[in-house]
Design a protein around this motif. Structure first.
Motif, PDB file in Angstrom:
ATOM      1  N   ALA A 243      71.891 -39.461 -35.430  1.00 31.69           N
ATOM      2  CA  ALA A 243      70.444 -39.323 -35.661  1.00 31.69           C
ATOM      3  C   ALA A 243      70.143 -39.181 -37.149  1.00 31.69           C
ATOM      4  CB  ALA A 243      69.907 -38.125 -34.890  1.00 31.69           C
ATOM      5  N   MET A 244      70.989 -38.449 -37.864  1.00 29.35           N
ATOM      6  CA  MET A 244      70.792 -38.307 -39.313  1.00 29.35           C
ATOM      7  C   MET A 244      71.005 -39.645 -40.015  1.00 29.35           C
ATOM      8  SD  MET A 244      69.729 -35.344 -39.758  1.00 29.35           S
ATOM      9  CE  MET A 244      69.731 -35.381 -41.528  1.00 29.35           C
TER      10      MET A 244
ATOM     11  N   SER B 126      67.841 -41.641 -39.408  1.00 31.71           N
ATOM     12  CA  SER B 126      66.670 -41.143 -40.134  1.00 31.71           C
ATOM     13  C   SER B 126      66.769 -41.366 -41.635  1.00 31.71           C
ATOM     14  CB  SER B 126      66.451 -39.656 -39.831  1.00 31.71           C
ATOM     15  OG  SER B 126      67.467 -38.881 -40.428  1.00 31.71           O
ATOM     16  N   MET B 127      67.970 -41.534 -42.155  1.00 32.08           N
ATOM     17  CA  MET B 127      68.153 -41.731 -43.590  1.00 32.08           C
ATOM     18  C   MET B 127      68.441 -43.194 -43.928  1.00 32.08           C
ATOM     19  SD  MET B 127      70.384 -38.292 -44.217  1.00 32.08           S
ATOM     20  CE  MET B 127      70.730 -38.618 -45.918  1.00 32.08           C
ATOM     21  N   SER B 128      68.096 -44.105 -43.034  1.00 31.13           N
ATOM     22  CA  SER B 128      68.487 -45.500 -43.196  1.00 31.13           C
ATOM     23  C   SER B 128      67.642 -46.282 -44.189  1.00 31.13           C
ATOM     24  CB  SER B 128      68.460 -46.207 -41.841  1.00 31.13           C
ATOM     25  OG  SER B 128      67.132 -46.322 -41.384  1.00 31.13           O
ATOM     26  N   ASP B 129      66.509 -45.771 -44.605  1.00 30.00           N
ATOM     27  CA  ASP B 129      65.618 -46.537 -45.480  1.00 30.00           C
ATOM     28  C   ASP B 129      65.969 -46.320 -46.951  1.00 30.00           C
ATOM     29  OD1 ASP B 129      63.616 -48.112 -46.470  1.00 30.00           O
ATOM     30  OD2 ASP B 129      62.030 -46.654 -46.136  1.00 30.00           O
TER      31      ASP B 129
END
Length: 94
Positions: free
Chosen positions: A44-45, A48-51
């Motif tokens: 999940a982290m 959420s930090m993929s951009d």
């Protein structure tokens, strides 16, 4: 000149993140809740930090060693998270 990558770092992170979440779900059946939650949270982290914003980066930033290292580890993370998901799937099915 800007490089056009076949797979962007953002997509690599999404693939890795979802593979880790799937690994967590699969791990539940063989290793229990604690391991499952660890992988799901980590995935999940990742998602959420993929951009990272590769599309908005200058040519200099795209060619900078830091970004090339980030891309390399993006591929490593994606490949190994898929391997992990396959490992847990194999563990359940065999």
């Amino acid at each position: 000149m800007k490089k056009d990558y076949l797979i962007t770092i953002e997509r690599l992170h999404l693939i890795a993140g979802f593979a880790l979440v799937i690994s967590g779900i699969l791990a539940y059946f063989s290793n229990g809740l604690e391991t499952a939650l660890s992988w799901i949270i980590f995935g999940a982290m990742y998602i959420s930090m993929s951009d990272i914003g590769e599309d908005e980066m200058s040519v200099e930033k795209l060619n900078h060693p830091n970004h090339l290292i980030r891309r390399s580890f993006g591929y490593f993370g994606t490949i190994f998270s898929i391997v992990l998901a396959l490992f847990y799937l194999n563990r359940i099915l065999v």
